[in-house]
Every structure is written in structure tokens, then in C-alpha cells.
Motif scaffolding. Structure first.
Motif, PDB file in Angstrom:
ATOM      1  N   SER A  74       0.827  -1.210   0.000  1.00  0.00           N
ATOM      2  CA  SER A  74       0.000   0.000   0.000  1.00  0.00           C
ATOM      3  C   SER A  74       0.860   1.259   0.000  1.00  0.00           C
ATOM      4  O   SER A  74       0.542   2.244  -0.673  1.00  0.00           O
ATOM      5  CB  SER A  74      -0.930   0.003   1.214  1.00  0.00           C
ATOM      6  OG  SER A  74      -0.196  -0.172   2.418  1.00  0.00           O
ATOM      7  N   GLU A  78       1.003   4.112  -2.970  1.00  0.00           N
ATOM      8  CA  GLU A  78       0.712   5.491  -2.589  1.00  0.00           C
ATOM      9  C   GLU A  78       1.860   6.415  -2.981  1.00  0.00           C
ATOM     10  O   GLU A  78       1.646   7.506  -3.548  1.00  0.00           O
ATOM     11  CB  GLU A  78       0.464   5.577  -1.085  1.00  0.00           C
ATOM     12  CG  GLU A  78       0.218   6.993  -0.581  1.00  0.00           C
ATOM     13  CD  GLU A  78       0.169   7.072   0.938  1.00  0.00           C
ATOM     14  OE1 GLU A  78       0.100   8.195   1.461  1.00  0.00           O
ATOM     15  OE2 GLU A  78       0.227   6.010   1.596  1.00  0.00           O
ATOM     16  N   ARG A  82       1.889   9.517  -5.667  1.00  0.00           N
ATOM     17  CA  ARG A  82       2.197  10.863  -5.178  1.00  0.00           C
ATOM     18  C   ARG A  82       3.374  11.488  -5.920  1.00  0.00           C
ATOM     19  O   ARG A  82       3.418  12.699  -6.128  1.00  0.00           O
ATOM     20  CB  ARG A  82       2.520  10.799  -3.678  1.00  0.00           C
ATOM     21  CG  ARG A  82       2.670  12.164  -3.013  1.00  0.00           C
ATOM     22  CD  ARG A  82       3.232  12.025  -1.617  1.00  0.00           C
ATOM     23  NE  ARG A  82       2.495  11.042  -0.812  1.00  0.00           N
ATOM     24  CZ  ARG A  82       2.949  10.576   0.341  1.00  0.00           C
ATOM     25  NH1 ARG A  82       4.134  10.975   0.813  1.00  0.00           N
ATOM     26  NH2 ARG A  82       2.236   9.701   1.026  1.00  0.00           N
ATOM     27  N   THR A 168      -6.445   3.084  -5.438  1.00  0.00           N
ATOM     28  CA  THR A 168      -6.135   4.157  -4.492  1.00  0.00           C
ATOM     29  C   THR A 168      -6.217   3.673  -3.048  1.00  0.00           C
ATOM     30  O   THR A 168      -5.864   4.409  -2.125  1.00  0.00           O
ATOM     31  CB  THR A 168      -7.088   5.341  -4.690  1.00  0.00           C
ATOM     32  OG1 THR A 168      -8.448   4.876  -4.564  1.00  0.00           O
ATOM     33  CG2 THR A 168      -6.896   5.959  -6.076  1.00  0.00           C
TER      34      THR A 168
END
Length: 313
Positions: A74, A78, A82, A168
Motif C-alpha cells: 500500500s 501510494e 504521489r 487508491t
């Protein structure tokens, strides 16, 4: 040319000479895809900062980890989102060689206009030395695939190609352990995205290696963290494979996989999971389709519970 795909990965430590060689080969193959891709490495494993500097690749060291120190999937996803702005993202295992077909396939899937997860089988190949990525480098690799490559069964996935608005959220899986790759296919089916088997148009090469980098030198599917991954993903019923892809990419065209024969009954079996989002009904349908396996699982679970009770008393 504006980059289309951000390729990201969490390499193993570069302390084992063979692992270091095949990881450098893999990253160089990604860079050889040209301006259409950006490469992002994640983690702070031994030798990784030096390798990233040597190869001229952006590195992000601050990755969240579990109690055993294993990076969390995860966190990787992420951070990749980003620190990128490309339309597509692709997680790729750090021992995987990509060929120029990857970019063409990605362009085709993006142009299709539907949310998707691109996956596919790999070719296993023995590679011991550093590869030359000069002009027409992929021609020699294709020849080696034809002569000595072995197509891996559709039981595991080594890359995940998807639009940046997908995935997401995900459970806190441990990277490099089994289970989470199966969940990726399950979740895409559950969300109604197209799961596209791109094996025909998108050859990838896995450079064979041992498991000396893992605790006890054991394969990843035997480690306790794999059991945790399976539990976090929803249990055994969410162990989907490439056989559960409902679309395929072949000859530059995306088409639905025909649902007949065994395929039809598999779709019936997983209907409660992917359409009704009911794990209870998913378990019931599994028991209807596989009564012996369901009974074996139930006996194993009961024996486990009884064993724990005996230990308490």
C-alpha cells in the motif's frame, strides 16, 4: 515526448551478486524503453541507493513497513502515485525484463477508454551475466526466449499496469510474499474494471534466481507473512489468478474472453464475490462447486481450533 507510464518497484538488497546483476538488468531494460516511461525505485535496502545513483534513477527511501521490516504494498502504490504525474502506473517486480512491446500495449489499453488492470504470464529464463542494451538489444532477447524460455503457469503475476485513478486503496500487504498479487486481480474484477491478459502482445522475462534473500531461504509462499497477506485480502476465496482475466489483448486488440465451458462455470462460482460483494455467498458457491475441497478446508479449520483449545487446557 511526455512520459506515459511510471514504472515503480521495490528491489531486493543488492548484496547477493546474482540478485544485484539481474536487478540491474531489469532496471536497464525499463530505461531502454525511452521517454515514454519514468522509473521510480522505492526502499532503502542494502546497495539500493548506490544502484539508483549508478543507473540515474529516482529513489524514494521512506517506505512504510510491517513489524518484520518488510515494505508494505500500500505504501509503494501510494508513493508512486504521489511522486508521478503519468496517466498510467505499473508496478514491476525487480527481476523482470521488459521489452518495447510494453509501451505499445500500454498505449492500446489506455486508448480503449475503460478502467483496467493489465497482467500477463512471464517467460522464465536463466540469465547469469549483465546484458547489453545497445541498438536492437531486444532482438537477441527474443531469440533467447524462443530457444530457452519457459512460459510460467498462470498462477502468479509480476507486473500490474493500471490507470492512476485505480488502486487508491488496498490492505497493508507485505511485498515479496504471496497473496497480494491474487488480490489485485480479485479487486479489479470486484470493482468492475477490465482485467486484461496481455500475455500474447506483451512478453516479459523473469530472470531465474534462488530464494536466499528470504528468511530461511524458503519460497515466499511458505512464509508466515504470506498467510497474513491471504487473510488481509479476504481469505482463500479471493485468490484469483490470470485465468480469471475477463479480457485479453492480442494483435493490438482488446476483446472479451468467451465465457463457455469451464470458464462459464468459474464465472458463476465467483459471481457472489465480484458482483454481489458477498464473501458468505462466495464461500457457499465454492462449497457447491468444490464440495471435497470445502470439506477438507472445514476439517483443517476445525482441527486447528481444537488444537488451540487443547493447548489452553
Amino acid at each position: 515526448m511526455t512520459a506515459l507510464i511510471t514504472l515503480f518497484s521495490a528491489p531486493k538488497p543488492f548484496t547477493n551478486p546474482h540478485i544485484a546483476t539481474i536487478q540491474r538488468n531489469a532496471i536497464r531494460s525499463w530505461l531502454a524503453l525511452g521517454d515514454a516511461v519514468e522509473v521510480l525505485l522505492l526502499g532503502n535496502e542494502d546497495g539500493l541507493p548506490e544502484a539508483a545513483d549508478e543507473l540515474g534513477v529516482h529513489l524514494i527511501k521512506e517506505v512504510k513497513r510491517n513489524a518484520q521490516g518488510t515494505p508494505l504494498v500500500s505504501s509503494l502504490f501510494e508513493l508512486a502515485r504521489r511522486h508521478s504525474s503519468t496517466s498510467l502506473l505499473a508496478y514491476v517486480n525487480a527481476d523482470i525484463l521488459l521489452l518495447p512491446d510494453f509501451v505499445a500495449a500500454a498505449q492500446t489499453l489506455l486508448a480503449d477508454g475503460n478502467p483496467f488492470l493489465g497482467v500477463g504470464q512471464r517467460w522464465d529464463l536463466e540469465i547469469k551475466d549483465e546484458l547489453d542494451f545497445g541498438e536492437n538489444w531486444d532482438a537477441g532477447l527474443r531469440q533467447r526466449i524462443q530457444e530457452k524460455g519457459v512460459l510460467h503457469p498462470p498462477a502468479g503475476s509480476d507486473y500490474f499496469l493500471y490507470p492512476r485513478d485505480c488502486f487508491t486503496w488496498m490492505p497493508e500487504f507485505a511485498i515479496g510474499r504471496a497473496g497480494w498479487d491474487n488480490w489485485m486481480i480479485y479487486w479489479a474484477r470486484r470493482e468492475g474494471w477490465r482485467v486484461v491478459d496481455a500475455t500474447a502482445d506483451l512478453p516479459i522475462v523473469h530472470q531465474n534466481h534462488d530464494y536466499s534473500h528470504l528468511p530461511g531461504g524458503q519460497p515466499h509462499y511458505r512464509l508466515p507473512e504470506t498467510d497474513v497477506n491471504v487473510r488481509l485480502g479476504g481469505g482463500r476465496r479471493t485468490i484469483f489468478t490470470l485465468s480469471d482475466a475477463n479480457y485479453r489483448l492480442k494483435d493490438g486488440l482488446v476483446s472479451a474472453v468467451p465465457a463457455h465451458g469451464a470458464r462459464f462455470w468459474r464465472e458463476v462460482e465467483i459471481y457472489p464475490l465480484v458482483r454481489l460483494h458477498s464473501r458468505l455467498l462466495g464461500q457457499l458457491f465454492f462449497a457447491l462447486f468444490h464440495p471435497r475441497k470445502a470439506w477438507g478446508e472445514a476439517r483443517g479449520w476445525l482441527a486447528y481450533k481444537l488444537g488451540r483449545l487443547r493447548k489452553r487446557h
